[in-house]
Scaffold this motif. Structure first.
Motif, mmCIF file in Angstrom:
data_model
loop_
_atom_site.group_PDB
_atom_site.id
_atom_site.type_symbol
_atom_site.label_atom_id
_atom_site.label_comp_id
_atom_site.label_asym_id
_atom_site.label_seq_id
_atom_site.Cartn_x
_atom_site.Cartn_y
_atom_site.Cartn_z
ATOM 1 N N GLU A 95 0.835 -1.209 0.000
ATOM 2 C CA GLU A 95 0.000 0.000 0.000
ATOM 3 C C GLU A 95 0.867 1.256 0.000
ATOM 4 O O GLU A 95 0.573 2.230 -0.697
ATOM 5 N N ARG A 96 1.945 1.232 0.783
ATOM 6 C CA ARG A 96 2.820 2.395 0.863
ATOM 7 C C ARG A 96 3.506 2.644 -0.475
ATOM 8 O O ARG A 96 3.600 3.781 -0.930
ATOM 9 N N ARG A 97 3.976 1.582 -1.146
ATOM 10 C CA ARG A 97 4.615 1.747 -2.474
ATOM 11 C C ARG A 97 3.622 2.317 -3.478
ATOM 12 O O ARG A 97 3.959 3.198 -4.265
ATOM 13 N N HIS A 98 2.392 1.812 -3.453
ATOM 14 C CA HIS A 98 1.350 2.300 -4.373
ATOM 15 C C HIS A 98 1.059 3.782 -4.096
ATOM 16 O O HIS A 98 0.947 4.589 -5.021
ATOM 17 N N TRP A 99 0.950 4.149 -2.807
ATOM 18 C CA TRP A 99 0.703 5.540 -2.437
ATOM 19 C C TRP A 99 1.875 6.424 -2.847
ATOM 20 O O TRP A 99 1.678 7.510 -3.389
ATOM 21 N N LEU A 100 3.115 5.939 -2.600
ATOM 22 C CA LEU A 100 4.304 6.702 -2.986
ATOM 23 C C LEU A 100 4.304 6.966 -4.490
ATOM 24 O O LEU A 100 4.562 8.090 -4.926
ATOM 25 N N LEU A 101 4.010 5.952 -5.283
ATOM 26 C CA LEU A 101 3.986 6.130 -6.741
ATOM 27 C C LEU A 101 2.937 7.162 -7.139
ATOM 28 O O LEU A 101 3.189 7.998 -8.007
ATOM 29 N N SER A 102 1.780 7.157 -6.487
ATOM 30 C CA SER A 102 0.751 8.151 -6.828
ATOM 31 C C SER A 102 1.221 9.566 -6.499
ATOM 32 O O SER A 102 0.950 10.511 -7.241
ATOM 33 N N VAL A 103 1.962 9.723 -5.393
ATOM 34 C CA VAL A 103 2.495 11.048 -5.032
ATOM 35 C C VAL A 103 3.563 11.465 -6.043
ATOM 36 O O VAL A 103 3.590 12.616 -6.501
ATOM 37 N N ILE A 104 4.436 10.539 -6.414
ATOM 38 C CA ILE A 104 5.482 10.854 -7.406
ATOM 39 C C ILE A 104 4.844 11.248 -8.726
ATOM 40 O O ILE A 104 5.289 12.193 -9.388
ATOM 41 N N ARG A 105 3.788 10.551 -9.136
ATOM 42 C CA ARG A 105 3.088 10.897 -10.391
ATOM 43 C C ARG A 105 2.497 12.299 -10.330
ATOM 44 O O ARG A 105 2.498 13.021 -11.315
ATOM 45 N N SER A 106 1.980 12.699 -9.171
ATOM 46 C CA SER A 106 1.349 14.013 -9.089
ATOM 47 C C SER A 106 2.359 15.142 -8.894
ATOM 48 O O SER A 106 2.177 16.232 -9.431
ATOM 49 N N GLU A 107 3.439 14.890 -8.155
ATOM 50 C CA GLU A 107 4.404 15.959 -7.876
ATOM 51 C C GLU A 107 5.577 15.991 -8.845
ATOM 52 O O GLU A 107 6.242 17.010 -8.964
ATOM 53 N N ARG A 108 5.849 14.849 -9.475
ATOM 54 C CA ARG A 108 6.966 14.718 -10.421
ATOM 55 C C ARG A 108 8.298 15.123 -9.776
ATOM 56 O O ARG A 108 8.423 15.126 -8.578
ATOM 57 N N LEU A 137 12.054 2.250 -3.668
ATOM 58 C CA LEU A 137 12.362 2.974 -4.905
ATOM 59 C C LEU A 137 12.925 2.022 -5.964
ATOM 60 O O LEU A 137 12.568 2.104 -7.141
ATOM 61 N N ALA A 138 13.793 1.081 -5.536
ATOM 62 C CA ALA A 138 14.358 0.108 -6.479
ATOM 63 C C ALA A 138 13.266 -0.800 -7.040
ATOM 64 O O ALA A 138 13.297 -1.153 -8.226
ATOM 65 N N ALA A 139 12.297 -1.190 -6.207
ATOM 66 C CA ALA A 139 11.193 -2.039 -6.674
ATOM 67 C C ALA A 139 10.346 -1.302 -7.705
ATOM 68 O O ALA A 139 9.938 -1.886 -8.717
ATOM 69 N N LEU A 140 10.072 -0.025 -7.463
ATOM 70 C CA LEU A 140 9.311 0.770 -8.435
ATOM 71 C C LEU A 140 10.103 0.948 -9.726
ATOM 72 O O LEU A 140 9.539 0.963 -10.821
ATOM 73 N N CYS A 141 11.426 1.039 -9.605
ATOM 74 C CA CYS A 141 12.297 1.141 -10.774
ATOM 75 C C CYS A 141 12.278 -0.183 -11.551
ATOM 76 O O CYS A 141 12.147 -0.191 -12.783
ATOM 77 N N ALA A 142 12.384 -1.299 -10.841
ATOM 78 C CA ALA A 142 12.372 -2.620 -11.491
ATOM 79 C C ALA A 142 11.037 -2.888 -12.183
ATOM 80 O O ALA A 142 10.993 -3.590 -13.194
ATOM 81 N N ALA A 143 9.957 -2.318 -11.655
ATOM 82 C CA ALA A 143 8.633 -2.485 -12.259
ATOM 83 C C ALA A 143 8.433 -1.557 -13.450
ATOM 84 O O ALA A 143 7.381 -1.583 -14.089
ATOM 85 N N GLY A 144 9.435 -0.729 -13.749
ATOM 86 C CA GLY A 144 9.341 0.175 -14.891
ATOM 87 C C GLY A 144 8.617 1.469 -14.623
ATOM 88 O O GLY A 144 8.357 2.244 -15.548
ATOM 89 N N GLU A 145 8.292 1.737 -13.370
ATOM 90 C CA GLU A 145 7.557 2.964 -13.022
ATOM 91 C C GLU A 145 8.492 4.158 -12.847
ATOM 92 O O GLU A 145 8.103 5.290 -13.117
ATOM 93 N N LEU A 146 9.723 3.898 -12.369
ATOM 94 C CA LEU A 146 10.691 4.968 -12.130
ATOM 95 C C LEU A 146 11.969 4.693 -12.915
ATOM 96 O O LEU A 146 12.251 3.561 -13.288
ATOM 97 N N GLU A 147 12.725 5.752 -13.117
ATOM 98 C CA GLU A 147 14.039 5.655 -13.761
ATOM 99 C C GLU A 147 15.077 6.150 -12.762
ATOM 100 O O GLU A 147 14.915 7.211 -12.167
ATOM 101 N N MET A 148 16.150 5.355 -12.565
ATOM 102 C CA MET A 148 17.191 5.724 -11.614
ATOM 103 C C MET A 148 18.263 6.547 -12.318
ATOM 104 O O MET A 148 18.637 6.246 -13.452
ATOM 105 N N HIS A 149 18.765 7.568 -11.636
ATOM 106 C CA HIS A 149 19.830 8.426 -12.156
ATOM 107 C C HIS A 149 20.971 8.435 -11.152
ATOM 108 O O HIS A 149 20.740 8.572 -9.957
#
Length: 165
Positions: A95-108, A137-149
């Motif tokens: 739930e926390r990862r899903h919520w974090l992704l929604s915040v990242i999508r809205s705030e960029r 963050l690594a899990a969201l990156c592995a799922a293709g939702e985020l890009e690591m820099h």
């Protein structure tokens, strides 16, 4: 007709054992948060916060039992908020990862471990280890939702192309 004198502490109220003629450092305050019964003995127990009247004294957790009530007087105004604290249940990791992704999508923007930790602190997630945040963050990156820099001394994540859905 006056109200009967209470026989025990009441939740949300602050009490003092002082009478106004004692030195402040000898006066104690107790703010009752919760009243319960001892599970084995059956007597009342008030759970709350206590501090002395000394300048700079801090609150600490305390409890007082039925036999301790004599000598305490209720203050007209509680020293701590009268409204009970709202305790939100912690989210599961998923739930926390899903919520974090929604915040990242809205705030960029760029998302570091520190930025996520501050976000969690603001929204009552409690203490979350930096290593846990790195894994999320690594899990969201592995799922293709985020890009690591990677920069020389800094790692951050941004929303992956097409991740803004």
């Amino acid at each position: 007709m006056s109200d009967p004198k209470p026989e025990f502490f009441e939740a949300g109220r602050t009490y003092t054992d002082g009478n106004g003629f004692r030195a402040p450092e000898l006066t104690a305050f107790f703010h009752a948060e919760h009243i319960t019964r001892h599970p084995e003995r059956g007597h009342l127990r008030a759970i709350g916060w206590a501090r002395s009247g000394a300048t700079g004294a801090t609150w600490h957790g305390n409890f007082l039992d039925e036999g301790d009530f004599a000598g305490w007087t209720e203050l007209e105004e509680p020293l701590l908020g009268a409204a009970p604290a709202v305790v939100r249940p912690r989210r599961t990791d998923e739930e926390r990862r899903h919520w974090l992704l929604s915040v990242i999508r809205s705030e960029r923007g760029q998302w570091t471990v520190g930025r996520v930790k501050r976000l969690y602190g603001r929204y009552c997630e409690g203490h979350v280890l930096r290593s846990t945040i790195r894994r999320e963050l690594a899990a969201l990156c592995a799922a293709g939702e985020l890009e690591m820099h990677h920069e020389s001394d800094r790692r951050y994540y941004t929303l992956a192309a097409g991740g803004g859905r």
